[in-house]
Design a protein around this motif. Structure first.
Motif, PDB file in Angstrom:
ATOM      1  N   ILE A   1       2.204   4.048  -9.799  1.00  9.42           N
ATOM      2  CA  ILE A   1       1.521   3.743  -8.552  1.00  9.42           C
ATOM      3  C   ILE A   1       1.248   5.087  -7.889  1.00  9.42           C
ATOM      4  O   ILE A   1       2.153   5.895  -7.704  1.00  9.42           O
ATOM      5  N   ARG A   2      -0.027   5.324  -7.567  1.00 11.38           N
ATOM      6  CA  ARG A   2      -0.444   6.597  -6.971  1.00 11.38           C
ATOM      7  C   ARG A   2      -0.795   6.410  -5.502  1.00 11.38           C
ATOM      8  O   ARG A   2      -0.999   5.286  -5.048  1.00 11.38           O
ATOM      9  N   SER A   3      -0.909   7.493  -4.780  1.00  8.79           N
ATOM     10  CA  SER A   3      -1.252   7.440  -3.366  1.00  8.79           C
ATOM     11  C   SER A   3      -2.573   6.705  -3.169  1.00  8.79           C
ATOM     12  O   SER A   3      -3.557   6.987  -3.840  1.00  8.79           O
ATOM     13  N   GLY A   4      -2.571   5.740  -2.265  1.00 10.01           N
ATOM     14  CA  GLY A   4      -3.760   4.954  -1.989  1.00 10.01           C
ATOM     15  C   GLY A   4      -3.854   3.676  -2.792  1.00 10.01           C
ATOM     16  O   GLY A   4      -4.713   2.836  -2.522  1.00 10.01           O
ATOM     17  N   ASP A   5      -2.969   3.498  -3.778  1.00  3.92           N
ATOM     18  CA  ASP A   5      -3.000   2.275  -4.587  1.00  3.92           C
ATOM     19  C   ASP A   5      -2.516   1.078  -3.775  1.00  3.92           C
ATOM     20  O   ASP A   5      -1.653   1.190  -2.898  1.00  3.92           O
ATOM     21  N   VAL A   6      -3.080  -0.068  -4.089  1.00  7.73           N
ATOM     22  CA  VAL A   6      -2.672  -1.337  -3.495  1.00  7.73           C
ATOM     23  C   VAL A   6      -2.180  -2.228  -4.623  1.00  7.73           C
ATOM     24  O   VAL A   6      -2.860  -2.383  -5.640  1.00  7.73           O
TER      25      VAL A   6
ATOM     26  N   VAL B   1       0.864  -1.187   0.000  1.00 11.68           N
ATOM     27  CA  VAL B   1       0.000   0.000   0.000  1.00 11.68           C
ATOM     28  C   VAL B   1       0.900   1.236   0.000  1.00 11.68           C
ATOM     29  O   VAL B   1       1.854   1.304   0.774  1.00 11.68           O
ATOM     30  N   SER B   2       0.606   2.204  -0.867  1.00 16.05           N
ATOM     31  CA  SER B   2       1.432   3.405  -1.005  1.00 16.05           C
ATOM     32  C   SER B   2       0.660   4.668  -0.644  1.00 16.05           C
ATOM     33  O   SER B   2      -0.524   4.783  -0.951  1.00 16.05           O
ATOM     34  N   PHE B   3       1.374   5.610  -0.009  1.00  8.87           N
ATOM     35  CA  PHE B   3       0.819   6.918   0.333  1.00  8.87           C
ATOM     36  C   PHE B   3       1.847   7.984  -0.027  1.00  8.87           C
ATOM     37  O   PHE B   3       3.036   7.779   0.152  1.00  8.87           O
ATOM     38  N   GLY B   4       1.369   9.108  -0.517  1.00  7.87           N
ATOM     39  CA  GLY B   4       2.273  10.214  -0.855  1.00  7.87           C
ATOM     40  C   GLY B   4       2.345  10.428  -2.350  1.00  7.87           C
ATOM     41  O   GLY B   4       1.353  10.286  -3.063  1.00  7.87           O
ATOM     42  N   ASN B   5       3.526  10.786  -2.832  1.00  6.38           N
ATOM     43  CA  ASN B   5       3.725  11.063  -4.252  1.00  6.38           C
ATOM     44  C   ASN B   5       3.630   9.793  -5.091  1.00  6.38           C
ATOM     45  O   ASN B   5       3.895   8.688  -4.614  1.00  6.38           O
ATOM     46  N   SER B   6       3.267   9.969  -6.350  1.00  5.56           N
ATOM     47  CA  SER B   6       3.210   8.856  -7.292  1.00  5.56           C
ATOM     48  C   SER B   6       4.623   8.417  -7.659  1.00  5.56           C
ATOM     49  O   SER B   6       5.577   9.191  -7.540  1.00  5.56           O
ATOM     50  N   VAL B   7       4.740   7.165  -8.107  1.00  5.57           N
ATOM     51  CA  VAL B   7       6.039   6.643  -8.525  1.00  5.57           C
ATOM     52  C   VAL B   7       5.883   5.859  -9.815  1.00  5.57           C
ATOM     53  O   VAL B   7       4.793   5.435 -10.185  1.00  5.57           O
TER      54      VAL B   7
END
Length: 103
Positions: free
Chosen positions: A32-37, A8-14
């Motif tokens: 991958i954007r913030s909130g993506d799983v 799970v990612s939070f913050g800036n996109s990668v």
């Protein structure tokens, strides 16, 4: 799913690169954007993967709210400190099974 990796990612996109079992397989890039799983299970658990680049200034506006804003949307004592960090970062939480199952 067999022993998935859940991320799970939070913050800036990668930019996320997903390759194959060997480095000879050309990786496929995606965002991958913030909130993506991201869930990798089965064979994909063993694929080479990486995050070569974070995209600056892509943080969702909700994460930029101040503790002092008028509508009190955020009311956490240390939020402004956290906000300063996450503006230029990404937080990623991974869960995976590393020990063999006991039958």
């Amino acid at each position: 799913m067999t022993k998935p990796i859940v991320s799970v990612s939070f913050g800036n996109s990668v930019v996320f690169l997903m390759g194959g079992r060997t480095r000879d397989i050309k990786p496929i890039p995606f965002f991958i954007r913030s909130g993506d799983v991201v869930i990798m299970s089965g064979e994909s658990r063993y694929y080479y993967h990486s995050v070569p680049r974070m995209i600056e200034n892509t943080i969702p506006p909700l994460l930029l709210l101040s503790n002092q804003n008028n509508n009190n949307t955020v009311n956490l004592p240390n939020w402004d400190f956290c906000k300063e960090y996450i503006v230029n970062a990404r937080i990623n939480i991974n869960c995976r099974q590393v020990n063999p199952s006991v039958n």
